[in-house]
Write an enzyme that holds these catalytic residues in place. Structure first.
Site, PDB file in Angstrom:
ATOM      1  CB  SER A   1      38.793  41.628  39.661  1.00  0.00           C
ATOM      2  OG  SER A   1      39.141  40.286  39.332  1.00  0.00           O
TER       3      SER A   1
ATOM      4  CD  GLN B   1      29.882  43.834  44.908  1.00  0.00           C
ATOM      5  OE1 GLN B   1      30.412  42.994  44.196  1.00  0.00           O
ATOM      6  NE2 GLN B   1      28.680  44.314  44.666  1.00  0.00           N
ATOM      7  CG  HIS B   2      36.770  40.737  44.174  1.00  0.00           C
ATOM      8  ND1 HIS B   2      38.021  40.175  44.050  1.00  0.00           N
ATOM      9  CD2 HIS B   2      36.120  39.997  45.094  1.00  0.00           C
ATOM     10  CE1 HIS B   2      38.119  39.134  44.858  1.00  0.00           C
ATOM     11  NE2 HIS B   2      36.967  39.002  45.498  1.00  0.00           N
ATOM     12  CB  SER B   3      38.278  47.071  42.838  1.00  0.00           C
ATOM     13  OG  SER B   3      38.466  48.105  41.906  1.00  0.00           O
TER      14      SER B   3
END
Length: 224
Positions: free
Chosen positions: A96, A88-90
């Site tokens: 992001s 996942q990306h923040s």
């Protein structure tokens, strides 16, 4: 010359992996780190990438699939072009882009002195799970025993045991069996039977109720 050198390194690594897991069948161009484990009688087809993961006995992974930080049970069928444990990306910060919250990144320029976000969580796939071609399973997801993931599905939520899901994002379609049979199958732990037991009961595997009754009868007999 660089391509030849890379090919030779991959070939040597594959030879070492085959020696480490002699009871597994490994096809060409497997990329696997030292943290990963292959179960007995498992099969890994061409161009598969396995990172920080464990593949259970008798499970197989078809060509061009990527497995990241995932524990996979026994007797699982994973089709080609499947990705499990997608990082996942923040998205809570300004950007992001990982350069703003990760220290451990292959990017040439680094801004962070520590990791501020965990991009990859533990993903768990139960026993006897069938994952269709080109399915995508996000990081941190749990897929229950006996579940089926339809081809091309994007799994963003946990999947119950013996549930069939499909679509983008993946949604529940139906259960393979009624509640009582599902509970009995999970309780039986048939996937832990010895090879001798599996072979002797192979004719009853097309009838869940029959198999469960036989296992119950055998268990009772062994206690006497």
């Amino acid at each position: 010359m660089h391509i030849i050198s890379k090919w030779i390194k991959t070939l040597v690594k594959n030879i070492l992996i085959r020696k480490k897991f002699p009871k597994s069948k490994i096809h060409s161009n497997l990329i696997m780190d030292n943290l990963s484990i292959l179960g007995e009688n498992s099969v890994v087809f061409d161009n598969v990438v396995i990172t920080d993961s464990k593949l259970g006995d008798f499970s197989y992974i078809q060509s061009n699939s990527v497995i990241v930080k995932t524990k996979i049970g026994k007797f699982c069928s994973i089709a080609c072009n499947v990705s499990i444990g997608l990082p996942q990306h923040s998205i809570s910060g300004v950007s992001s882009h990982p350069i703003f919250y990760l220290k451990d990144t292959p990017l040439p320029k680094k801004f962070c002195k520590k990791n501020y976000f965990n991009t990859t969580l533990q993903t768990n796939i139960g026993h006897d799970v069938w994952i269709g071609q080109s399915a995508l399973i996000m990081t941190g997801i749990s897929v229950g025993t006996g579940a089926i993931i339809g081809a091309g599905a994007v799994v963003t939520k946990d999947v119950e045991s013996y549930a069939i899901v499909g679509g983008v994002p993946a949604k529940f379609i139906k259960y393979r069996f009624g509640k009582k049979i599902r509970e009995r199958l999970i309780k039986s732990k048939w996937w832990d039977l010895s090879l001798k037991q599996l072979k002797s009961n192979i004719s009853s595997f097309n009838n869940p109720t029959l198999l469960l009754d036989i296992l119950k009868k055998n268990k009772k007999k062994n206690k006497e």
